[in-house]
Scaffold this active site. Structure first.
Site, PDB file in Angstrom:
ATOM      1  N   CYS A  81       0.844  -1.199   0.000  1.00  0.00           N
ATOM      2  CA  CYS A  81       0.000   0.000   0.000  1.00  0.00           C
ATOM      3  C   CYS A  81       0.874   1.242   0.000  1.00  0.00           C
ATOM      4  O   CYS A  81       1.893   1.289   0.673  1.00  0.00           O
ATOM      5  CB  CYS A  81      -0.884  -0.024   1.248  1.00  0.00           C
ATOM      6  N   HIS A 108      -8.995  -3.921  -1.920  1.00  0.00           N
ATOM      7  CA  HIS A 108      -8.029  -3.093  -1.175  1.00  0.00           C
ATOM      8  C   HIS A 108      -8.456  -1.617  -1.177  1.00  0.00           C
ATOM      9  O   HIS A 108      -8.517  -0.972  -0.130  1.00  0.00           O
ATOM     10  CB  HIS A 108      -6.641  -3.259  -1.817  1.00  0.00           C
ATOM     11  N   GLU A 109      -8.767  -1.082  -2.362  1.00  0.00           N
ATOM     12  CA  GLU A 109      -9.068   0.358  -2.464  1.00  0.00           C
ATOM     13  C   GLU A 109     -10.381   0.704  -1.771  1.00  0.00           C
ATOM     14  O   GLU A 109     -10.500   1.748  -1.127  1.00  0.00           O
ATOM     15  CB  GLU A 109      -9.111   0.804  -3.930  1.00  0.00           C
ATOM     16  N   HIS A 123     -10.120   1.285   1.875  1.00  0.00           N
ATOM     17  CA  HIS A 123      -9.644   2.625   2.251  1.00  0.00           C
ATOM     18  C   HIS A 123     -10.820   3.586   2.461  1.00  0.00           C
ATOM     19  O   HIS A 123     -10.722   4.518   3.260  1.00  0.00           O
ATOM     20  CB  HIS A 123      -8.749   3.208   1.148  1.00  0.00           C
TER      21      HIS A 123
HETATM   22 NI    NI Z   1      -3.665   1.115  -0.085  1.00  0.00          NI
END
Ligand code: NI
Length: 175
Positions: free
Chosen positions: A97, A139-140, A143
């Site tokens: 990341c 993953h995104e 966030h």
């Molecule tokens: Ni990330």
């Protein structure tokens, strides 16, 4: 071109829950500028590190549900993305990341997901992603919910980058 600083793990900004972009704001100068800054910051990261595929608005300190993906196999901007379906089948991914660059860690991901989102014209889209794009979107989108992929391994709030640690120490904050 507006390359923004990338918020580092340990900064509370990375733990905020991002707000959806209201439909009427999608064409606004503010949203267009956010999308441009995300893309510029992603491209700058790729230029420096010769890797990197995606970035989420909280990583440049903007608490909005916007994700920018750009690598040879996929170029996408997702506004208010929601994962609506997840396969039971999982696979392991060596993840990393921008917000804690330098660490690589193995995380479990769903093989196949369906994501619903708005594009930059405010049109509702649905995408079935598999493999590399699937794990990247998981993953995104994390966030946007104040989560970090590394939480899948380590309890939240118990890890930070060296850079952030030094900054906190310089500010005299005891850890
Ligand atoms: Ni990330």
């Amino acid at each position: 071109m507006a390359v923004r600083n990338i918020v580092q793990l340990g900064d509370p900004l990375l733990r905020e829950i991002a707000e959806p972009v209201p439909l009427e704001d999608i064409g606004s100068a503010e949203t267009q500028s956010l999308v441009r800054d995300l893309r510029d910051t992603l491209h700058e990261f790729q230029r420096i590190h010769l890797t990197g595929r995606g970035i989420a608005a909280p990583q440049i300190g903007v608490c909005r549900q916007v994700v920018c993906i750009d690598y040879p196999e996929a170029s996408l901007v997702l506004i208010n993305p929601v994962i609506t379906e997840r396969s039971d089948e999982m696979f392991g991914v060596w993840d990393s990341c921008f917000s804690y660059w330098g660490m690589v860690f193995l995380v479990p991901r769903h093989r196949l997901i369906t994501v619903e989102y708005l594009d930059t014209d405010g049109v509702r889209q649905s995408l079935v992603a598999e493999g590399a794009l699937s794990e990247l979107l998981q993953h995104e989108i994390e966030h946007l919910h104040g989560q970090a992929a590394i939480d899948l391994l380590i309890p939240a709030g118990t890890i930070m980058t060296q850079q952030q640690f030094v900054q906190l120490q310089e500010k005299g904050l005891c850890l």
